[in-house]
Design a protein around this motif. Sequence first.
Motif, PDB file in Angstrom:
ATOM      1  N   ASP A 280       0.644  -1.424   0.079  1.00 33.23           N
ATOM      2  CA  ASP A 280      -0.011   0.117   0.087  1.00 33.23           C
ATOM      3  C   ASP A 280       0.770   1.446  -0.033  1.00 33.23           C
ATOM      4  O   ASP A 280       1.094   1.861  -1.089  1.00 33.23           O
ATOM      5  CB  ASP A 280      -0.913  -0.162   1.213  1.00 33.23           C
ATOM      6  CG  ASP A 280      -1.849  -0.939   1.254  1.00 33.23           C
ATOM      7  OD1 ASP A 280      -2.230  -1.542   0.197  1.00 33.23           O
ATOM      8  OD2 ASP A 280      -2.983  -1.079   1.915  1.00 33.23           O
ATOM      9  N   ILE A 281       1.289   1.825   1.149  1.00 34.85           N
ATOM     10  CA  ILE A 281       1.837   3.068   1.354  1.00 34.85           C
ATOM     11  C   ILE A 281       3.293   3.434   0.667  1.00 34.85           C
ATOM     12  O   ILE A 281       3.226   4.230   0.188  1.00 34.85           O
ATOM     13  CB  ILE A 281       1.666   3.411   2.846  1.00 34.85           C
ATOM     14  CG1 ILE A 281       0.177   3.526   3.437  1.00 34.85           C
ATOM     15  CG2 ILE A 281       2.576   4.917   2.916  1.00 34.85           C
ATOM     16  CD1 ILE A 281       0.175   3.910   4.930  1.00 34.85           C
ATOM     17  N   GLY A 282       3.879   2.115   0.948  1.00 34.87           N
ATOM     18  CA  GLY A 282       5.332   2.291   0.213  1.00 34.87           C
ATOM     19  C   GLY A 282       5.533   1.747  -1.027  1.00 34.87           C
ATOM     20  O   GLY A 282       6.573   1.423  -1.585  1.00 34.87           O
ATOM     21  N   TYR A 283       4.165   1.100  -1.865  1.00 35.34           N
ATOM     22  CA  TYR A 283       4.593   0.432  -3.057  1.00 35.34           C
ATOM     23  C   TYR A 283       5.196   1.188  -4.033  1.00 35.34           C
ATOM     24  O   TYR A 283       5.977   0.504  -4.768  1.00 35.34           O
ATOM     25  CB  TYR A 283       3.080  -0.052  -3.400  1.00 35.34           C
ATOM     26  CG  TYR A 283       3.230  -0.713  -4.750  1.00 35.34           C
ATOM     27  CD1 TYR A 283       3.699  -2.066  -4.971  1.00 35.34           C
ATOM     28  CD2 TYR A 283       2.745   0.124  -6.027  1.00 35.34           C
ATOM     29  CE1 TYR A 283       3.953  -2.529  -6.120  1.00 35.34           C
ATOM     30  CE2 TYR A 283       3.045  -0.657  -7.046  1.00 35.34           C
ATOM     31  CZ  TYR A 283       3.817  -1.998  -7.211  1.00 35.34           C
ATOM     32  OH  TYR A 283       3.577  -2.586  -8.466  1.00 35.34           O
ATOM     33  N   GLY A 284       4.921   2.438  -4.095  1.00 31.70           N
ATOM     34  CA  GLY A 284       5.628   3.170  -5.211  1.00 31.70           C
ATOM     35  C   GLY A 284       7.004   3.319  -5.137  1.00 31.70           C
ATOM     36  O   GLY A 284       8.003   3.004  -6.033  1.00 31.70           O
ATOM     37  N   GLY A 285       7.646   3.246  -3.749  1.00 31.00           N
ATOM     38  CA  GLY A 285       9.122   2.960  -3.730  1.00 31.00           C
ATOM     39  C   GLY A 285       9.448   1.841  -3.882  1.00 31.00           C
ATOM     40  O   GLY A 285      10.640   1.739  -4.484  1.00 31.00           O
ATOM     41  N   LEU A 286       8.850   0.992  -3.528  1.00 24.70           N
ATOM     42  CA  LEU A 286       9.273  -0.577  -3.470  1.00 24.70           C
ATOM     43  C   LEU A 286       9.369  -0.736  -4.845  1.00 24.70           C
ATOM     44  O   LEU A 286      10.380  -1.421  -5.263  1.00 24.70           O
ATOM     45  CB  LEU A 286       8.439  -1.447  -2.883  1.00 24.70           C
ATOM     46  CG  LEU A 286       8.520  -3.030  -2.921  1.00 24.70           C
ATOM     47  CD1 LEU A 286       8.195  -3.602  -1.485  1.00 24.70           C
ATOM     48  CD2 LEU A 286       7.792  -3.617  -4.071  1.00 24.70           C
ATOM     49  N   ASP A 287       8.521  -0.339  -5.824  1.00 24.75           N
ATOM     50  CA  ASP A 287       8.412  -0.656  -7.317  1.00 24.75           C
ATOM     51  C   ASP A 287       9.876   0.003  -7.867  1.00 24.75           C
ATOM     52  O   ASP A 287      10.504  -0.439  -8.738  1.00 24.75           O
ATOM     53  CB  ASP A 287       7.191  -0.219  -7.937  1.00 24.75           C
ATOM     54  CG  ASP A 287       7.341  -0.286  -9.617  1.00 24.75           C
ATOM     55  OD1 ASP A 287       7.279  -1.615  -9.886  1.00 24.75           O
ATOM     56  OD2 ASP A 287       7.337   0.605 -10.007  1.00 24.75           O
ATOM     57  N   HIS A 288       9.948   1.318  -7.342  1.00 27.37           N
ATOM     58  CA  HIS A 288      11.127   2.069  -7.914  1.00 27.37           C
ATOM     59  C   HIS A 288      12.557   1.207  -7.539  1.00 27.37           C
ATOM     60  O   HIS A 288      13.318   1.172  -8.356  1.00 27.37           O
ATOM     61  CB  HIS A 288      11.263   3.393  -7.119  1.00 27.37           C
ATOM     62  CG  HIS A 288      12.545   4.103  -7.705  1.00 27.37           C
ATOM     63  ND1 HIS A 288      12.926   4.572  -8.780  1.00 27.37           N
ATOM     64  CD2 HIS A 288      13.681   4.534  -6.666  1.00 27.37           C
ATOM     65  CE1 HIS A 288      14.074   5.183  -8.689  1.00 27.37           C
ATOM     66  NE2 HIS A 288      14.179   5.015  -7.290  1.00 27.37           N
ATOM     67  N   VAL A 289      12.436   0.535  -6.296  1.00 23.02           N
ATOM     68  CA  VAL A 289      13.735  -0.306  -5.961  1.00 23.02           C
ATOM     69  C   VAL A 289      13.795  -1.499  -6.593  1.00 23.02           C
ATOM     70  O   VAL A 289      14.858  -2.029  -7.203  1.00 23.02           O
ATOM     71  CB  VAL A 289      13.660  -0.407  -4.512  1.00 23.02           C
ATOM     72  CG1 VAL A 289      14.703  -1.319  -4.157  1.00 23.02           C
ATOM     73  CG2 VAL A 289      13.688   0.906  -3.529  1.00 23.02           C
ATOM     74  N   LEU A 290      12.715  -2.137  -6.944  1.00 22.62           N
ATOM     75  CA  LEU A 290      12.646  -3.504  -7.623  1.00 22.62           C
ATOM     76  C   LEU A 290      13.449  -3.086  -9.383  1.00 22.62           C
ATOM     77  O   LEU A 290      13.849  -4.004  -9.748  1.00 22.62           O
ATOM     78  CB  LEU A 290      11.336  -3.876  -7.822  1.00 22.62           C
ATOM     79  CG  LEU A 290      10.787  -4.639  -6.579  1.00 22.62           C
ATOM     80  CD1 LEU A 290       9.313  -5.118  -6.727  1.00 22.62           C
ATOM     81  CD2 LEU A 290      11.603  -5.528  -6.105  1.00 22.62           C
ATOM     82  N   ALA A 291      12.917  -1.586  -9.782  1.00 22.84           N
ATOM     83  CA  ALA A 291      13.402  -1.675 -11.175  1.00 22.84           C
ATOM     84  C   ALA A 291      14.667  -1.135 -11.115  1.00 22.84           C
ATOM     85  O   ALA A 291      15.285  -0.949 -12.353  1.00 22.84           O
ATOM     86  CB  ALA A 291      12.508  -0.509 -11.646  1.00 22.84           C
TER      87      ALA A 291
END
Length: 509
Positions: A280-291
């Motif tokens: 939820d709240i940190g998903y945008g950052g998590l996706d950035h790190v995965l990429a």
Amino acid sequence: ALVCPHSTIRVKVFDAGELLSAPKTFKSIDYRGNEFKGMKYSVQVGPEDCTGCTICVEVCPVVSKTDPNHKALNMSPQAPLRNPERENYEFFLALSEADRRLVKTETVKGSQFLQPLFEYSGACSGCGETPYIKLVTQLFGDRAIIANATGCSSIYGGNLPTAPWTTNSEGRGPTWSNSLFEDNAEFGLGMRIAADKHKETAQELVKVLSQEIGGQLAADIVEAKQTNETEIYEQRKRVEHLKKKLVQSENPVAKNLLSLADNLVRRSVWIVGGDGWAYDIGYGGLDHVLASGKNVNILVLDTEVYSNTGGQMSKSTPRSAVAKFAASGKPTAKKDLALMAMTYGTVYVARIAMGANDAQTLRAIIEAEAYDGPSLILAYAHCIAHGLDISQGMVNQKIAVETGYWPLLRYNPSLAAEGKNPLKIDSKAPKLPLHEFMKRETRFSSLEKSLPERAKILQTLAQEDVNARWSMYERLEKSYVNHDAKQNPSVPTVHGVERERTNGHGQDE
């Protein structure tokens, strides 16, 4: 010992000579196994930190042949045992730790000879999250850097003035810091970038000072492989030798290198948090790190609700589950974060559940850390917010897997590079209906009492979710085809599976 949420049950192997000063009530046996032949083995519990959750007894597989109610582990009143077992535990902790170079860390039994560097936390009795954290610290804790999202893991992880993060006899332990809910992935990525830069700078200075410190030592340090405990041990010895030389030098460059020398030992960066952060709240950052492609390890402690703030619904909450903001049962399906991460093709992904398959859990964590790139581990964690008998937490995890509710899998991009199928489903096809799992937890069963008709509809849809997800993963595993790019250069692939190229009008390009 593996499942103990508070690290109070420990095992050790040690030389028989260390028993000369043992308390009279201290218990040990001869070790059964070739790797530590001739040594003694002991299981010991910290009596004042054990919370009595009984999970260890529930999962203990060894039952007396004469009395089926008597196991190798049994619950007893603490008061009569407190004083003698306190003395036994203090003696046990002072015993030598196993040589990490000799331990078979890839086995469940072997991994438990490693000292946990996360202990006696303030987590709930029987917590489903902490065994995963404890295992990570046993495997990599003496060189780990941990970014922890706000949530349960930050509360029981940083409840000052005490903290469960500890050090070994050499003074090494995890470096831990808590960031906000919404930026923890970026926080951990910054740690990785900083660690890489420190290592790069240290290696450059080693080369500059190669004549002063010795060409062979400099080359060995810069070119060292650090893929296992033996290689890391040898690198640490080299760094210690280097630091002794640097202390004696008057060269200002040497002083600079001395401050960075410890970074020449490989760091293990872990980004830890719950599903509220990751889904939820940190998903945008998590996706950035995965990429990003950076070598970070993301451990998601998935309780399927915002546990720390009272059990609110998250995007990880499954259909039909009752939670705050979903009092009449969540109407939509659980977000499949594993599948989303797999689409990158460059991210190691695993779904694990310790209570269902401890060996798969261990294997996934080791593979994730070894993978030179981003890794995402989704760890199923039972929680008191589920409304379950906490002593049955690991049993519930097993049933969750057997119903197909939580399929176990590993996706390793390194295998694709070798021409092998990167996706491996580690659990068998569902053998129980989903309701066998749902009836064990109040978050599902309560809806049957309050809104029986709605419960019936949502549970039917939830079963369809399970069936569809299993079918999809099964197709993905079976559809893998290894194409030789030289023989078939014009056919683009996604994870090795052919796909059509079409223009915006559905016509072949």
